[in-house]
Design a protein around this motif. Structure first.
Motif, PDB file in Angstrom:
ATOM      1  N   SER A 126       0.839  -1.194   0.000  1.00 24.39           N
ATOM      2  CA  SER A 126       0.000   0.000   0.000  1.00 24.39           C
ATOM      3  C   SER A 126       0.877   1.248   0.000  1.00 24.39           C
ATOM      4  O   SER A 126       2.030   1.207   0.445  1.00 24.39           O
TER       5      SER A 126
ATOM      6  N   GLU B 196      -4.415  -8.357 -10.579  1.00 26.62           N
ATOM      7  CA  GLU B 196      -5.197  -7.404  -9.802  1.00 26.62           C
ATOM      8  C   GLU B 196      -5.387  -7.909  -8.372  1.00 26.62           C
ATOM      9  O   GLU B 196      -5.888  -9.007  -8.130  1.00 26.62           O
ATOM     10  N   GLY B 197      -4.931  -7.109  -7.399  1.00 25.92           N
ATOM     11  CA  GLY B 197      -5.074  -7.476  -5.990  1.00 25.92           C
ATOM     12  C   GLY B 197      -4.062  -8.490  -5.494  1.00 25.92           C
ATOM     13  O   GLY B 197      -4.163  -8.938  -4.351  1.00 25.92           O
ATOM     14  N   GLN B 198      -3.083  -8.849  -6.308  1.00 22.04           N
ATOM     15  CA  GLN B 198      -2.094  -9.844  -5.898  1.00 22.04           C
ATOM     16  C   GLN B 198      -1.053  -9.227  -4.979  1.00 22.04           C
ATOM     17  O   GLN B 198      -0.580  -8.118  -5.208  1.00 22.04           O
ATOM     18  N   ASP B 199      -0.708  -9.933  -3.914  1.00 20.04           N
ATOM     19  CA  ASP B 199       0.278  -9.463  -2.947  1.00 20.04           C
ATOM     20  C   ASP B 199       1.680  -9.675  -3.532  1.00 20.04           C
ATOM     21  O   ASP B 199       1.998 -10.763  -3.996  1.00 20.04           O
TER      22      ASP B 199
END
Length: 278
Positions: A154, A210-213
């Motif tokens: 983030s 998309e949204g992968q750590d």
């Protein structure tokens, strides 16, 4: 005819190698730039074994006449050697000492107008502080406009009205105005940097979903203690001008050799054609 194919394929590969060397030399002063080294590979080869008699002398090479098809540029390998330190005394300039990349991100709309997050990697630590109304705080912004991300993937947000003192420790923790923000800069190591897609502006696309750590794909440099951060400095390009100039001379000589081979092959074909027409 085979000589023309061999020389023409070599000229194409030499042109790509020249473009690679020119790109390295153009980024001599680019902070965090990693040079690429060109390597050639041999094309398919054939062997003519229809000999009327074996050679009388002993030979170490296989029996027959080997006929090659030339060479091509196999790959341009990314050289991850550490660049020299360039002190700037700017608090927001950060240098990676060791292995790893900064992760930066931004929000962008696709062709359908849907907002998506973009994650990229870079070694260029030339950041600056900028107040972001969306995050309601200060963020570190790269020269390309992307926001520096923390180890959780983030954006790092500093919730201060004004920043008078900015500090970053060697292990990546940020402090502002003497108060710790409990935010840590993310450094990620790729086991195979050549798999990263180079998209320009000293950025690499890790091709995250998309949204992968990022931790699911890459290894944190902090966990293995293989990197530290130096505040107030930038990593210079690891391009060596002497080495690139030497490579440029070799490319020029190879180009001249293959150009001459094409000229000689053309003369030989002209002679053969004139003999057949008599």
């Amino acid at each position: 005819m085979q000589s023309l194919n061999i020389s023409s394929s070599a000229l194409r590969g030499i042109q790509y190698a020249l473009d690679n060397t020119a790109n390295n030399m153009a980024n001599l002063e680019t902070a965090g730039y990693k040079r690429r080294a060109a390597s050639f590979s041999e094309l398919l080869a054939d062997s003519m074994n229809e000999q009327p008699a074996l050679d009388r002398e002993n030979r170490n090479s296989p029996v027959g006449l080997r006929m090659g098809s030339g060479a091509r540029l196999g790959m341009t390998k990314l050289d991850m050697a550490q660049g020299s330190m360039k002190p700037t005394d700017v608090p927001t300039d950060l240098m990676i000492q060791g292995e790893g990349f900064f992760m930066v991100g931004s929000q962008m709309r696709d062709a359908n107008g849907v907002m998506k997050e973009e994650f990229l990697m870079t070694r260029n630590g030339n950041f600056h502080l900028e107040h972001n109304n969306y995050f309601n705080g200060f963020v570190l912004v790269a020269p390309t406009g992307h926001i520096l991300l923390g180890e959780n993937g983030s954006p790092i947000v500093i919730g201060e009205d004004e920043i008078r003192d900015f500090e970053v420790s060697e292990d990546g923790y940020i402090a502002a105005n003497g108060n710790p923000t409990f935010e840590r800069i993310g450094l990620w190591k790729s086991d195979n940097p050549d798999q990263l897609k180079q998209i320009g502006e000293n950025l690499y696309d890790p091709e995250l979903q998309e949204g992968q750590d990022p931790a699911d794909v890459f290894t944190s440099s902090w966990d293995n203690m293989i990197a530290t951060i130096r505040q107030g400095a930038l990593e210079a390009s690891n391009v060596n001008m002497q080495e690139e100039m030497s490579q440029l001379v070799n490319i020029q000589r190879a180009y001249q050799l293959n150009s001459r081979a094409i000229g000689i092959s053309d003369q030989m074909m002209s002679i053969a054609t004139s003999i057949r027409t008599r």
